[in-house]
Design an enzyme around this catalytic site. Structure first.
Site, PDB file in Angstrom:
ATOM      1  N   GLU A  13       9.203  34.528  63.072  1.00  0.00           N
ATOM      2  CA  GLU A  13       8.931  35.541  64.093  1.00  0.00           C
ATOM      3  C   GLU A  13       8.078  34.942  65.216  1.00  0.00           C
ATOM      4  O   GLU A  13       6.863  34.836  65.104  1.00  0.00           O
ATOM      5  CB  GLU A  13       8.205  36.728  63.471  1.00  0.00           C
ATOM      6  CG  GLU A  13       8.897  37.325  62.256  1.00  0.00           C
ATOM      7  CD  GLU A  13       7.946  38.166  61.437  1.00  0.00           C
ATOM      8  OE1 GLU A  13       7.333  39.103  61.997  1.00  0.00           O
ATOM      9  OE2 GLU A  13       7.789  37.873  60.237  1.00  0.00           O
ATOM     10  N   HIS A  41      13.171  40.083  63.880  1.00  0.00           N
ATOM     11  CA  HIS A  41      12.754  39.911  62.487  1.00  0.00           C
ATOM     12  C   HIS A  41      13.920  39.494  61.590  1.00  0.00           C
ATOM     13  O   HIS A  41      14.042  39.966  60.455  1.00  0.00           O
ATOM     14  CB  HIS A  41      12.130  41.210  61.963  1.00  0.00           C
ATOM     15  CG  HIS A  41      11.086  41.008  60.918  1.00  0.00           C
ATOM     16  ND1 HIS A  41      11.370  40.465  59.686  1.00  0.00           N
ATOM     17  CD2 HIS A  41       9.756  41.271  60.915  1.00  0.00           C
ATOM     18  CE1 HIS A  41      10.261  40.429  58.959  1.00  0.00           C
ATOM     19  NE2 HIS A  41       9.264  40.901  59.689  1.00  0.00           N
ATOM     20  N   HIS A  79       4.237  46.506  63.148  1.00  0.00           N
ATOM     21  CA  HIS A  79       5.574  46.454  63.742  1.00  0.00           C
ATOM     22  C   HIS A  79       5.968  47.713  64.517  1.00  0.00           C
ATOM     23  O   HIS A  79       7.131  48.137  64.481  1.00  0.00           O
ATOM     24  CB  HIS A  79       6.616  46.167  62.669  1.00  0.00           C
ATOM     25  CG  HIS A  79       6.579  44.763  62.129  1.00  0.00           C
ATOM     26  ND1 HIS A  79       6.069  43.698  62.841  1.00  0.00           N
ATOM     27  CD2 HIS A  79       6.997  44.260  60.931  1.00  0.00           C
ATOM     28  CE1 HIS A  79       6.195  42.593  62.112  1.00  0.00           C
ATOM     29  NE2 HIS A  79       6.738  42.898  60.950  1.00  0.00           N
TER      30      HIS A  79
END
Length: 356
Positions: free
Chosen positions: A321, A185, A111
């Site tokens: 996601e 997210h 991420h």
């Protein structure tokens, strides 16, 4: 349509943070921070006309800055990048040059690194009309940030309309060849936090999924869902489907896998849907992305408390996601995530709410 803005605290360095509340004519509201582009709140009606906040998050900025939150890394509601999901070994190569990244997930990069887009202050511009409320966030990621090459100009636009849909448009350009994979997210709980998501019904328009190694990196295979708990082509109760132990599929605690959507790039095609039988709330997801990572909050441990003081334990929310596949920079057989100078990267995802 209207947009209100209010102070939402300060970061550890003293930077002020603002919450922008987008509201449509029906009374639906989306509270979004210029810190991390975080969807801090999102209300949706139930079949009786009652409203509830259906995303996980905190009532104050301090919740997003605590050591427990930062170490746990749930990324509640945030824009994640430059590269969403995992990159194996924390490195990739472009044109023969290896780019090492910050390793923050076992031996892998996750991420965007140590201080990814989820922890940046974004520049905000608002627009209102009779049909929609718009919040445009922009950020310049400098060359070498978190190990990624190129100065990357990113714009993420949140649009709330009167059809109770929150649209997210992503745009990026670079001055050097780089890789990019952005997503939001948010963790959804259509009961409004009255229950876990285990009873919610989930559908994904995907005939195939990506098997993973024990460290959650894709093996490279794209396998049929037929005859497996990954088959969500018909509505399935989340808890019954994902909690059956399956060592080969990495199941037993819940989903944290990527599905290859049947019609990538088609924003008119339903990608996924979640339905809460108790409240009647339904969430439909549409996207231009080729994949969707389903994460069922498996690693939430109850140490974080939400907007009503509730404890966020396992399966308190479900993340949907929309994205390119994990580890794509190291997998030439996957859809490319390379962005070159002179090209524009675009992506759109729509989260639409209704009742039945």
């Amino acid at each position: 349509m209207q947009i209100d803005q209010q102070p939402f605290g300060q970061t550890g360095s003293g930077a002020p943070v603002t919450r922008y509340t987008l509201e449509n004519k029906n009374g639906m509201k989306a509270g979004i921070l210029d810190y991390g582009g975080i969807v801090q709140s999102l209300t949706a009606p139930d079949r009786s006309g009652g409203w509830a906040d259906v995303v996980l998050g905190f009532p104050e900025l301090d919740g997003y800055l605590t050591e427990a939150y930062l170490e746990g890394g749930p990324y509640f509601g945030a824009i994640v990048g430059r590269f969403a999901n995992r990159i194996a070994g924390g490195q990739f190569s472009l044109d023969g040059k290896v780019y090492p990244l910050y390793i923050n997930n076992g031996g892998n990069a996750l991420h965007g690194g140590k201080v990814g887009f989820d922890k940046k202050i974004w520049k905000a511009v608002t627009r209102e009309s009779d049909r929609e409320a718009v919040l445009e966030l922009s950020y310049l990621s400098p060359d070498g940030e978190e190990g990624y090459p190129g100065n990357l100009e990113v714009t993420v636009t949140y649009t709330l309309n009167n059809e109770n849909a929150l649209r997210i448009d992503y745009r990026a350009v670079t001055d050097q060849k780089t890789v990019i994979n952005l997503t939001n997210h948010a963790y959804f709980n259509l009961s409004g936090g009255e229950d876990t998501v285990l009873h919610e019904m989930l559908t994904v328009d995907a005939d195939r999924f990506l098997p993973i190694r024990p460290d959650q990196i894709p093996t490279g295979e794209i396998r049929s869902v037929a005859g497996t708990p990954m088959d969500l082509r018909q509505p399935a109760m989340l808890g019954a489907q994902m909690l059956e132990p399956d060592e080969q599929l990495g199941l037993g605690h819940g989903y944290d896998h990527c599905w290859a959507l049947n019609v990538p790039g088609d924003l008119s095609r339903l990608a996924a849907a979640v339905y809460d039988p108790h409240s009647g709330r339904q969430l439909e997801v549409f996207t231009t992305e080729p994949g969707i990572q389903l994460y069922a909050g498996n690693f939430l441990d109850g140490s974080l408390r939400g907007k009503r003081g509730e404890s966020y334990g396992p399966h308190a929310g479900l993340a949907l996601e929309t994205q390119h596949f994990p580890d794509s920079p190291n997998r030439p057989e996957f859809p490319s995530t390379v962005l070159a100078p002179g090209r524009e990267w675009r992506s759109t995802t729509v989260y639409r709410f209704s009742v039945r």
